[in-house]
Design a protein around this motif. Structure first.
Motif, PDB file in Angstrom:
ATOM      1  N   LYS A 176       4.774  -3.605   7.082  1.00 15.77           N
ATOM      2  CA  LYS A 176       5.259  -2.585   8.022  1.00 15.77           C
ATOM      3  C   LYS A 176       5.213  -1.201   7.385  1.00 15.77           C
ATOM      4  N   GLU A 177       4.743  -0.226   8.148  1.00 15.54           N
ATOM      5  CA  GLU A 177       4.753   1.151   7.649  1.00 15.54           C
ATOM      6  C   GLU A 177       6.199   1.613   7.476  1.00 15.54           C
ATOM      7  N   THR A 178       6.490   2.145   6.299  1.00 13.75           N
ATOM      8  CA  THR A 178       7.877   2.407   5.905  1.00 13.75           C
ATOM      9  C   THR A 178       8.014   3.812   5.322  1.00 13.75           C
ATOM     10  N   ILE A 179       9.044   4.537   5.748  1.00 13.92           N
ATOM     11  CA  ILE A 179       9.341   5.841   5.144  1.00 13.92           C
ATOM     12  C   ILE A 179      10.033   5.610   3.803  1.00 13.92           C
ATOM     13  N   LEU A 180       9.572   6.298   2.786  1.00 13.20           N
ATOM     14  CA  LEU A 180      10.130   6.143   1.436  1.00 13.20           C
ATOM     15  C   LEU A 180      11.246   7.163   1.211  1.00 13.20           C
ATOM     16  N   GLY A 228      12.252   0.334   9.086  1.00 16.59           N
ATOM     17  CA  GLY A 228      11.110   1.062   8.531  1.00 16.59           C
ATOM     18  C   GLY A 228      11.511   2.143   7.550  1.00 16.59           C
ATOM     19  N   LEU A 229      12.616   1.899   6.808  1.00 19.80           N
ATOM     20  CA  LEU A 229      13.098   2.877   5.831  1.00 19.80           C
ATOM     21  C   LEU A 229      13.452   2.175   4.521  1.00 19.80           C
ATOM     22  N   TYR A 230      12.926   2.684   3.413  1.00 18.95           N
ATOM     23  CA  TYR A 230      13.259   2.140   2.093  1.00 18.95           C
ATOM     24  C   TYR A 230      14.195   3.088   1.359  1.00 18.95           C
ATOM     25  N   VAL A 231      15.335   2.548   0.912  1.00 18.79           N
ATOM     26  CA  VAL A 231      16.271   3.273   0.044  1.00 18.79           C
ATOM     27  C   VAL A 231      16.574   2.377  -1.156  1.00 18.79           C
ATOM     28  N   ASN A 232      17.274   2.906  -2.154  1.00 15.44           N
ATOM     29  CA  ASN A 232      17.682   2.113  -3.320  1.00 15.44           C
ATOM     30  C   ASN A 232      19.053   1.495  -3.072  1.00 15.44           C
ATOM     31  N   LEU A 233      19.183   0.213  -3.346  1.00 13.76           N
ATOM     32  CA  LEU A 233      20.496  -0.425  -3.395  1.00 13.76           C
ATOM     33  C   LEU A 233      20.958  -0.391  -4.841  1.00 13.76           C
ATOM     34  N   ALA A 234      22.060   0.271  -5.107  1.00 10.83           N
ATOM     35  CA  ALA A 234      22.610   0.358  -6.471  1.00 10.83           C
ATOM     36  C   ALA A 234      23.954  -0.364  -6.487  1.00 10.83           C
ATOM     37  N   ARG A 235      24.170  -1.178  -7.512  1.00  7.66           N
ATOM     38  CA  ARG A 235      25.368  -2.022  -7.556  1.00  7.66           C
ATOM     39  C   ARG A 235      25.984  -1.982  -8.950  1.00  7.66           C
ATOM     40  N   ALA A 282       0.867  -1.189   0.000  1.00  5.74           N
ATOM     41  CA  ALA A 282       0.000   0.000   0.000  1.00  5.74           C
ATOM     42  C   ALA A 282       0.894   1.226   0.000  1.00  5.74           C
ATOM     43  N   VAL A 283       0.436   2.294  -0.663  1.00  6.75           N
ATOM     44  CA  VAL A 283       1.168   3.565  -0.656  1.00  6.75           C
ATOM     45  C   VAL A 283       0.235   4.603  -0.049  1.00  6.75           C
ATOM     46  N   LYS A 284       0.665   5.168   1.070  1.00  4.18           N
ATOM     47  CA  LYS A 284      -0.209   6.071   1.830  1.00  4.18           C
ATOM     48  C   LYS A 284      -0.022   7.535   1.466  1.00  4.18           C
ATOM     49  N   SER A 285       1.171   7.865   0.994  1.00  2.00           N
ATOM     50  CA  SER A 285       1.490   9.261   0.670  1.00  2.00           C
ATOM     51  C   SER A 285       2.780   9.260  -0.140  1.00  2.00           C
ATOM     52  N   PRO A 286       3.261  10.433  -0.580  1.00  2.00           N
ATOM     53  CA  PRO A 286       4.549  10.443  -1.290  1.00  2.00           C
ATOM     54  C   PRO A 286       5.724   9.963  -0.443  1.00  2.00           C
ATOM     55  N   THR A 287       5.557   9.915   0.883  1.00  3.83           N
ATOM     56  CA  THR A 287       6.695   9.589   1.750  1.00  3.83           C
ATOM     57  C   THR A 287       6.494   8.342   2.607  1.00  3.83           C
ATOM     58  N   VAL A 288       5.329   7.705   2.545  1.00  5.24           N
ATOM     59  CA  VAL A 288       5.058   6.547   3.400  1.00  5.24           C
ATOM     60  C   VAL A 288       4.344   5.454   2.606  1.00  5.24           C
ATOM     61  N   ALA A 289       4.820   4.205   2.759  1.00  4.91           N
ATOM     62  CA  ALA A 289       4.167   3.041   2.155  1.00  4.91           C
ATOM     63  C   ALA A 289       4.169   1.894   3.151  1.00  4.91           C
ATOM     64  N   VAL A 290       3.461   0.830   2.818  1.00  3.53           N
ATOM     65  CA  VAL A 290       3.498  -0.394   3.619  1.00  3.53           C
ATOM     66  C   VAL A 290       4.314  -1.424   2.852  1.00  3.53           C
ATOM     67  N   CYS A 291       5.415  -1.865   3.445  1.00  3.52           N
ATOM     68  CA  CYS A 291       6.299  -2.863   2.843  1.00  3.52           C
ATOM     69  C   CYS A 291       6.469  -4.012   3.834  1.00  3.52           C
ATOM     70  N   ASN A 292       6.256  -5.244   3.372  1.00  2.51           N
ATOM     71  CA  ASN A 292       6.331  -6.424   4.249  1.00  2.51           C
ATOM     72  C   ASN A 292       5.447  -6.257   5.483  1.00  2.51           C
TER      73      ASN A 292
END
Length: 400
Positions: A45-49, A351-358, A33-43
């Motif tokens: 759990k409410e997560t800051i994007l 509770g934080l989502y970032v991009n892993l770049a490799r 679920a995506v609640k706002s531009p900065t918050v979603a539900v991942c696994n």
């Protein structure tokens, strides 16, 4: 018999070895679920994007959403055709008018993705016998545009003005030349010295294309990007951009003042042979672009967020991609892929989502945790993010 997949074996083995350590696959995250531009539900759990490129937070803007709903009701779900056939609706023209107004330029051409905008424009204007001179850290879509157009590719060291000048001087004076630059480079979040680079390009008789995907809406007095911020927008022949960052939807574009620009609509293959964007998408894009013209307060807040996060991460002991914040992207350099993946998972658990770049997508084979800030992140969320980085970093052993 040759297995056509054998060329991927090293990557398959690397992925299997990474997953064998118990780390979740960082490239298959599902947002339930995506609640706002900065918050979603991942696994669950409410997560800051902090890895969405939603720089100006326009994805949930009420006017943008209403425009999309109205277009869906009025024009239906899709166009089922190319722009040169039945795929140009009123909304496509309005979106191009909004872009012309935003950039104060004569021409605008909307593509179905930002990738296609680079692919189409570069491959069409630079063909066999021409030269494309580009920064070695250029985006994949830029390289693919060069390859498709069959021009000679001449790469120079990242952000090196002298290297660009030397490459240009070696080329035949009579040859067609296109210099391709980016305003903000998405891996490290660093900006290009466009003023000097455009000067040496013009002195060599080259045309200049600047990809402002990661700066449009945010950088510059009117949000037109790094070229505007450095006072050289009028010297740029083509500006490429995307709707999937600050605009908050999907699509790509090119704006230009070139008097012959409109002929590209008939000869640019990724434009001619692709179905056009759905009416709801161009309606959301046009509405968002017009609102971004008046986004100075949002831009100021985004700069505050970027400066605070950069300073805080530096103080915690993380190695960052730039000495000072240059954009809304802050890259945190990891010691290796294994600890980078472990850090990514630890942050997700916090509770934080970032991009892993490799590698190979990253410069100098670095593993990065790429953070992209949003104008809708509150000051409190930025402090929360710093706390999460501190806890995860100590837990994984990336900082002491």
């Amino acid at each position: 018999m040759t297995d056509l997949f054998s060329k991927f074996d090293p990557l398959i083995q690397q992925r299997e070895a990474l997953l064998a350590t118990g780390v979740k696959d960082p490239f298959s995250l599902v947002m339930e679920a995506v609640k706002s531009p900065t918050v979603a539900v991942c696994n669950g759990k409410e997560t800051i994007l902090l890895g969405t490129y939603n720089y100006m937070g326009m994805t949930f803007d009420p006017d943008v959403i209403e425009a999309g709903k109205n277009a869906l009701d009025t024009f239906g779900a899709g166009t089922t055709g190319s722009r040169v056939l039945n795929g140009t609706y009123q909304g496509h023209k309005e979106c191009e008018e909004a872009l012309k107004e935003f950039y104060a330029m004569d021409h605008a051409m909307v593509f179905s993705t930002g990738y296609q905008a680079n692919l189409g424009i570069i491959s069409t204007i630079a063909g066999k016998g021409d030269y494309v001179i580009l920064d070695i850290d250029s985006h994949a879509s830029i390289y693919d545009g060069c390859k498709m157009g069959d021009a000679e590719i001449v790469a120079f060291r990242h952000n090196d003005i002298e290297a660009l000048e030397k490459r240009l001087k070696r080329l035949p004076a009579e040859a067609g030349k296109l210099v391709v630059l980016e305003g903000v480079y998405s891996m490290l979040g660093d900006i290009a010295p466009l003023r000097e680079m455009i000067r040496v390009s013009k002195e060599a008789g080259a045309m200049v294309l600047v990809d402002e995907a990661h700066s449009m809406g945010f950088i510059g007095p009117n949000g037109r990007g790094v070229a505007e911020d450095q006072g050289v927008l009028e010297d740029v022949d083509f500006v490429i951009g995307t709707f999937s960052k600050s605009v908050g939807t999907v699509g790509g574009f090119c704006v230009s003042n070139h008097p012959k620009f409109e002929i590209l609509r008939l000869v640019c293959r990724p434009y001619v042979f692709t179905a056009s964007l759905p009416p709801s998408v161009v309606a959301t894009a046009a509405t968002s672009i017009r609102k971004l013209m008046h986004g100075s307060n949002k831009r100021a807040h985004l700069w505050e967020n970027s400066k605070r996060l950069h300073k805080g991460l530096k103080e915690l002991g993380f190695q960052l991609g730039t000495d000072e914040p240059q954009s809304a992207i802050i890259a945190v350099i990891m010691p290796d892929l294994e600890r980078g993946a472990a850090m990514w998972e630890a942050l997700l658990a916090e509770g934080l989502y970032v991009n892993l770049a490799r590698p190979p997508a990253t410069p100098a084979n670095m593993t990065l945790l790429r953070c992209s800030l949003c104008a809708e992140h509150s000051a409190e969320q930025v402090e929360q993010i710093l706390g999460m980085f501190a806890a995860a970093g100590r837990n994984v052993g990336v900082i002491s």
